[in-house]
Design a protein around this motif. Structure first.
Motif, PDB file in Angstrom:
ATOM      1  N   UNK A 260      -1.981   0.923   6.560  1.00  0.00           N
ATOM      2  CA  UNK A 260      -0.844   1.809   6.288  1.00  0.00           C
ATOM      3  C   UNK A 260      -0.258   2.392   7.571  1.00  0.00           C
ATOM      4  N   UNK A 261      -1.099   2.563   8.588  1.00  0.00           N
ATOM      5  CA  UNK A 261      -0.603   3.099   9.864  1.00  0.00           C
ATOM      6  C   UNK A 261       0.448   2.186  10.493  1.00  0.00           C
ATOM      7  N   UNK A 262       0.428   0.901  10.113  1.00  0.00           N
ATOM      8  CA  UNK A 262       1.350  -0.081  10.693  1.00  0.00           C
ATOM      9  C   UNK A 262       2.308  -0.618   9.625  1.00  0.00           C
ATOM     10  N   UNK A 263       2.458   0.178   8.550  1.00  0.00           N
ATOM     11  CA  UNK A 263       3.370  -0.173   7.448  1.00  0.00           C
ATOM     12  C   UNK A 263       3.049  -1.543   6.870  1.00  0.00           C
ATOM     13  N   UNK A 264       1.761  -1.801   6.731  1.00  0.00           N
ATOM     14  CA  UNK A 264       1.307  -3.065   6.157  1.00  0.00           C
ATOM     15  C   UNK A 264       0.426  -2.796   4.940  1.00  0.00           C
ATOM     16  N   UNK A 265       0.376  -3.786   4.057  1.00  0.00           N
ATOM     17  CA  UNK A 265      -0.600  -3.792   2.966  1.00  0.00           C
ATOM     18  C   UNK A 265      -1.432  -5.058   3.088  1.00  0.00           C
ATOM     19  N   UNK A 266      -2.576  -5.063   2.440  1.00  0.00           N
ATOM     20  CA  UNK A 266      -3.443  -6.238   2.532  1.00  0.00           C
ATOM     21  C   UNK A 266      -2.744  -7.465   1.943  1.00  0.00           C
ATOM     22  N   UNK A 267      -1.853  -7.238   0.963  1.00  0.00           N
ATOM     23  CA  UNK A 267      -1.124  -8.360   0.370  1.00  0.00           C
ATOM     24  C   UNK A 267      -0.208  -9.039   1.383  1.00  0.00           C
ATOM     25  N   UNK A 268       0.240  -8.284   2.389  1.00  0.00           N
ATOM     26  CA  UNK A 268       1.175  -8.830   3.382  1.00  0.00           C
ATOM     27  C   UNK A 268       0.481  -9.532   4.544  1.00  0.00           C
TER      28      UNK A 268
END
Length: 350
Positions: A260-268
């Motif tokens: 989340x700190x890098x505006x990511x999710x595991x799905x991405x």
């Protein structure tokens, strides 16, 4: 300041044995025990999802009663050779002059040596006299990722510099002939020896995946779950059978806040670059990610072909991705677990 991993290579020890070749030695070793116990141990080896592994000593030496001093002397002799050869190989492939290195990190927990390995590599390859050294010990399977985190921190603070992370482990040098616990059996079944080197740089225009972020995660009150106990016979493995369950319990806290700190999710995330701690840990991770359409085939392949080589193993997994040249913009999540108990994470972007 961008830091990139420019090259990852591996170096295999001179001896290789398939699991089926090890079984007769295990059977002979357990000849004084009940047949039921022997069959149980042999099944542990057969079902470990490790087809073969490499070693710094031949199979006869592994099962020969020797002192801690003698085994550790073999470790020192062989890791010196592996350390020099794997760094030399990486430098040649990257076309780097050995004297261009600014920082050298050596990673190992399966033997004891002072001076540390990096001092010998500096002499062997005639590295610069002002090179900065960092030996990383006592972090076990997590230390391959830890070494890259330390290298990135140095390079972020020093533009235009180069670093090498060299991970070398010999779990076979820690094998305990007089320990008939299931912990010793399981560790003997899954572990192998190996060496790997990652080169990193903060220079402009350098190739390789960029490190977007890194972070460590400490599990409170779990210091007895994994590690070594120092005995008169050497380094005795500590491996709690609850490790996979502990990982599953903490997995959401390990993964989601970090991304989340890098505006990511595991799905991405495109690629999962996970350390194969053992069959059960691999199964646990698959269960956590399977419904997301993710796979850890490279993690399983490394476990099958080489076994768990402690800190070096995750670099074997990373090498497979590096050699495939993922498309620009693709991301990868590196993850390993180790004594402490801890999890180390790195987010990469090609």
């Amino acid at each position: 300041m961008e830091v990139r991993i420019t090259k990852v290579v591996k170096q295999l020890p001179q001896y290789m044995r398939e699991t089926k070749e090890i079984l007769p030695f295990v059977s002979q070793w357990l000849s004084g025990h009940e047949d039921r116990f022997k069959r149980k141990v042999l099944k542990v080896f057969e079902n470990a999802a490790v087809d073969k592994r490499y070693g710094i000593m031949n199979i006869e030496e592994v099962f020969t009663a020797t002192s801690f001093e003698e085994k550790n002397d073999i470790y020192i002799r062989e890791v010196k050779k592996l350390g020099t050869s794997v760094l030399q190989k990486a430098l040649q492939e990257a076309k780097w002059d050995p004297k261009s290195l600014d920082y050298i990190i050596t990673v190992s927990c399966t033997g004891i040596m002072i001076p540390s390995l990096d001092a010998f590599i500096i002499n062997d390859l005639n590295l610069r006299q002002d090179i900065i050294r960092l030996p990383v010990t006592e972090m076990g399977c997590a230390a391959g990722v830890s070494g890259i985190i330390y290298a990135r921190n140095f390079l972020q603070a020093n533009p235009g510099k180069r670093a090498a992370v060299i991970a070398i482990e010999s779990p076979t040098a820690t094998f305990q002939l007089d320990d008939y616990s299931m912990t010793n059996m399981v560790s003997a079944a899954i572990f192998g020896d190996g060496a790997a080197c990652a080169l990193l740089s903060s220079e402009e225009g350098i190739s390789g995946p960029k490190i977007l972020g890194d972070e460590m995660y400490h599990f409170y009150n779990a210091t007895t779950m994994m590690g070594f106990q120092m005995t008169n016979g050497g380094l005795q493995m500590v491996l709690d059978p609850e490790v996979p369950a502990k990982i599953a319990e903490h997995f959401p806290n390990v993964i989601h806040p970090f991304l989340e700190q890098y505006d990511k999710t595991i799905e991405e995330i495109d690629h999962l670059i996970f350390h194969p701690g053992g069959k059960k840990i691999v199964q646990t991770v698959e269960e956590l990610f399977g419904h997301l359409g993710k796979n850890i085939e490279d993690t399983k392949a490394v476990l099958k072909e080489y076994g768990n080589m402690s800190s070096a193993t995750v670099l074997y997994v990373l090498e497979r991705f590096m050699n495939r040249n993922p498309s620009p913009g693709e991301t990868g999540l590196m993850l390993s677990f180790g004594p402490g108990f801890s999890a180390q994470r790195i987010l990469l972007e090609w």
